[in-house]
Design a protein around this motif. Sequence first.
Motif, PDB file in Angstrom:
ATOM      1  N   GLY A 141     -13.165  -2.002  -5.642  1.00 19.49           N
ATOM      2  CA  GLY A 141     -12.946  -1.344  -4.362  1.00 19.49           C
ATOM      3  C   GLY A 141     -11.507  -1.470  -3.940  1.00 19.49           C
ATOM      4  N   PRO A 142     -11.257  -1.255  -2.646  1.00 18.37           N
ATOM      5  CA  PRO A 142      -9.877  -1.271  -2.154  1.00 18.37           C
ATOM      6  C   PRO A 142      -9.298  -2.669  -2.234  1.00 18.37           C
ATOM      7  CG  PRO A 142     -11.435  -1.008  -0.343  1.00 18.37           C
ATOM      8  CD  PRO A 142     -12.221  -1.023  -1.616  1.00 18.37           C
ATOM      9  N   PRO A 143      -8.013  -2.827  -2.288  1.00 19.68           N
ATOM     10  CA  PRO A 143      -7.023  -1.776  -2.493  1.00 19.68           C
ATOM     11  C   PRO A 143      -6.719  -1.581  -3.973  1.00 19.68           C
ATOM     12  CG  PRO A 143      -5.890  -3.799  -1.999  1.00 19.68           C
ATOM     13  CD  PRO A 143      -7.379  -4.112  -1.962  1.00 19.68           C
ATOM     14  N   GLY A 159       7.877   1.036 -10.656  1.00 19.59           N
ATOM     15  CA  GLY A 159       9.110   0.707 -11.353  1.00 19.59           C
ATOM     16  C   GLY A 159      10.089  -0.020 -10.451  1.00 19.59           C
ATOM     17  N   GLY A 160      10.867  -0.884 -11.025  1.00 16.82           N
ATOM     18  CA  GLY A 160      11.872  -1.625 -10.266  1.00 16.82           C
ATOM     19  C   GLY A 160      11.277  -2.575  -9.241  1.00 16.82           C
ATOM     20  N   GLY A 161      10.007  -2.925  -9.400  1.00 19.62           N
ATOM     21  CA  GLY A 161       9.354  -3.837  -8.467  1.00 19.62           C
ATOM     22  C   GLY A 161       8.690  -3.157  -7.285  1.00 19.62           C
ATOM     23  N   ALA A 162       8.926  -1.845  -7.118  1.00 22.06           N
ATOM     24  CA  ALA A 162       8.287  -1.102  -6.029  1.00 22.06           C
ATOM     25  C   ALA A 162       6.836  -0.809  -6.394  1.00 22.06           C
ATOM     26  CB  ALA A 162       9.023   0.205  -5.762  1.00 22.06           C
ATOM     27  N   VAL A 163       5.982  -0.687  -5.383  1.00 19.96           N
ATOM     28  CA  VAL A 163       4.572  -0.398  -5.612  1.00 19.96           C
ATOM     29  C   VAL A 163       4.066   0.637  -4.615  1.00 19.96           C
ATOM     30  CG1 VAL A 163       4.047  -2.694  -6.550  1.00 19.96           C
ATOM     31  CG2 VAL A 163       3.736  -2.252  -4.114  1.00 19.96           C
ATOM     32  N   ALA A 164       2.940   1.243  -4.966  1.00 22.51           N
ATOM     33  CA  ALA A 164       2.188   2.087  -4.046  1.00 22.51           C
ATOM     34  C   ALA A 164       0.805   1.456  -3.938  1.00 22.51           C
ATOM     35  CB  ALA A 164       2.072   3.511  -4.574  1.00 22.51           C
ATOM     36  N   VAL A 165       0.256   1.419  -2.729  1.00 22.29           N
ATOM     37  CA  VAL A 165      -1.054   0.819  -2.484  1.00 22.29           C
ATOM     38  C   VAL A 165      -1.938   1.869  -1.828  1.00 22.29           C
ATOM     39  CG1 VAL A 165      -2.295  -1.026  -1.289  1.00 22.29           C
ATOM     40  CG2 VAL A 165       0.009  -1.450  -2.153  1.00 22.29           C
ATOM     41  N   ARG A 166      -3.168   1.982  -2.329  1.00 19.69           N
ATOM     42  CA  ARG A 166      -4.095   2.961  -1.769  1.00 19.69           C
ATOM     43  C   ARG A 166      -5.451   2.319  -1.528  1.00 19.69           C
ATOM     44  NH1 ARG A 166      -5.844   8.016  -5.202  1.00 19.69           N
ATOM     45  NH2 ARG A 166      -7.373   6.547  -5.942  1.00 19.69           N
ATOM     46  N   ASP A 167      -6.090   2.691  -0.440  1.00 15.67           N
ATOM     47  CA  ASP A 167      -7.461   2.287  -0.138  1.00 15.67           C
ATOM     48  C   ASP A 167      -8.376   3.233  -0.899  1.00 15.67           C
ATOM     49  OD1 ASP A 167      -9.993   1.907   0.914  1.00 15.67           O
ATOM     50  OD2 ASP A 167      -9.323   1.847   2.994  1.00 15.67           O
ATOM     51  N   SER A 168      -9.076   2.725  -1.898  1.00 18.55           N
ATOM     52  CA  SER A 168      -9.898   3.603  -2.727  1.00 18.55           C
ATOM     53  C   SER A 168     -11.109   4.144  -1.983  1.00 18.55           C
ATOM     54  CB  SER A 168     -10.336   2.883  -4.000  1.00 18.55           C
ATOM     55  OG  SER A 168     -11.119   1.753  -3.677  1.00 18.55           O
ATOM     56  N   ASN A 181     -10.717   5.532   0.962  1.00 20.31           N
ATOM     57  CA  ASN A 181     -10.134   6.609   1.754  1.00 20.31           C
ATOM     58  C   ASN A 181      -9.112   7.370   0.910  1.00 20.31           C
ATOM     59  OD1 ASN A 181     -11.396   6.116   4.404  1.00 20.31           O
ATOM     60  ND2 ASN A 181     -10.318   4.173   4.247  1.00 20.31           N
ATOM     61  N   THR A 182      -9.582   8.018  -0.142  1.00 17.42           N
ATOM     62  CA  THR A 182      -8.677   8.655  -1.094  1.00 17.42           C
ATOM     63  C   THR A 182      -7.994   9.907  -0.539  1.00 17.42           C
ATOM     64  OG1 THR A 182     -10.536   9.848  -2.077  1.00 17.42           O
ATOM     65  CG2 THR A 182      -9.897   7.752  -3.099  1.00 17.42           C
ATOM     66  N   ASP A 183      -8.416  10.382   0.614  1.00 19.68           N
ATOM     67  CA  ASP A 183      -7.721  11.514   1.238  1.00 19.68           C
ATOM     68  C   ASP A 183      -6.392  11.094   1.848  1.00 19.68           C
ATOM     69  OD1 ASP A 183      -9.770  13.223   0.564  1.00 19.68           O
ATOM     70  OD2 ASP A 183     -10.752  13.093   2.516  1.00 19.68           O
ATOM     71  N   LEU A 184      -6.233   9.797   2.096  1.00 20.23           N
ATOM     72  CA  LEU A 184      -4.979   9.287   2.659  1.00 20.23           C
ATOM     73  C   LEU A 184      -3.967   9.061   1.539  1.00 20.23           C
ATOM     74  CD1 LEU A 184      -6.407   6.630   5.127  1.00 20.23           C
ATOM     75  CD2 LEU A 184      -5.587   8.926   5.663  1.00 20.23           C
ATOM     76  N   PRO A 185      -2.695   9.306   1.810  1.00 16.46           N
ATOM     77  CA  PRO A 185      -1.680   9.063   0.769  1.00 16.46           C
ATOM     78  C   PRO A 185      -1.481   7.565   0.566  1.00 16.46           C
ATOM     79  CG  PRO A 185      -0.623   9.644   2.818  1.00 16.46           C
ATOM     80  CD  PRO A 185      -2.104   9.817   3.045  1.00 16.46           C
ATOM     81  N   PRO A 186      -1.013   7.167  -0.609  1.00 14.97           N
ATOM     82  CA  PRO A 186      -0.732   5.751  -0.831  1.00 14.97           C
ATOM     83  C   PRO A 186       0.453   5.301   0.015  1.00 14.97           C
ATOM     84  CG  PRO A 186      -0.099   7.056  -2.737  1.00 14.97           C
ATOM     85  CD  PRO A 186      -0.753   7.977  -1.777  1.00 14.97           C
ATOM     86  N   LEU A 187       0.439   4.031   0.385  1.00 12.59           N
ATOM     87  CA  LEU A 187       1.568   3.423   1.086  1.00 12.59           C
ATOM     88  C   LEU A 187       2.541   2.921   0.035  1.00 12.59           C
ATOM     89  CD1 LEU A 187      -0.426   1.327   3.690  1.00 12.59           C
ATOM     90  CD2 LEU A 187       0.674   3.545   4.046  1.00 12.59           C
ATOM     91  N   ARG A 188       3.820   3.166   0.233  1.00 12.06           N
ATOM     92  CA  ARG A 188       4.838   2.740  -0.735  1.00 12.06           C
ATOM     93  C   ARG A 188       5.635   1.577  -0.164  1.00 12.06           C
ATOM     94  NH1 ARG A 188       6.545   7.625  -4.205  1.00 12.06           N
ATOM     95  NH2 ARG A 188       4.743   8.970  -3.968  1.00 12.06           N
ATOM     96  N   PHE A 189       5.900   0.588  -1.017  1.00 14.69           N
ATOM     97  CA  PHE A 189       6.652  -0.593  -0.620  1.00 14.69           C
ATOM     98  C   PHE A 189       7.784  -0.832  -1.610  1.00 14.69           C
ATOM     99  CE2 PHE A 189       2.370  -1.109   0.989  1.00 14.69           C
ATOM    100  CZ  PHE A 189       2.595  -1.455   2.304  1.00 14.69           C
TER     101      PHE A 189
END
Length: 69
Positions: free
Chosen positions: A24-26, A32-41, A43-51
Amino acid sequence: MRDRPVQPCPCSGAQLRSDGLHHGPPKVADLGGGAVAVRDSNNTDLPPLRFTAKEWAAFRDGVRKGEFG
């Protein structure tokens, strides 16, 4: 990183991964370069959050120190 279930991420062809214990989520994708995207599985209609790498490292350190309860 252990073998974990992956699924396509709508962000630059990255693959979303679960924590290996739950499906399940997340879901987290390495951008790449240590950056990530996180998504609540759930609520797949929402875009992933990028960090950025710095933001993600600060979050991980906070988790390890027990700063979130």
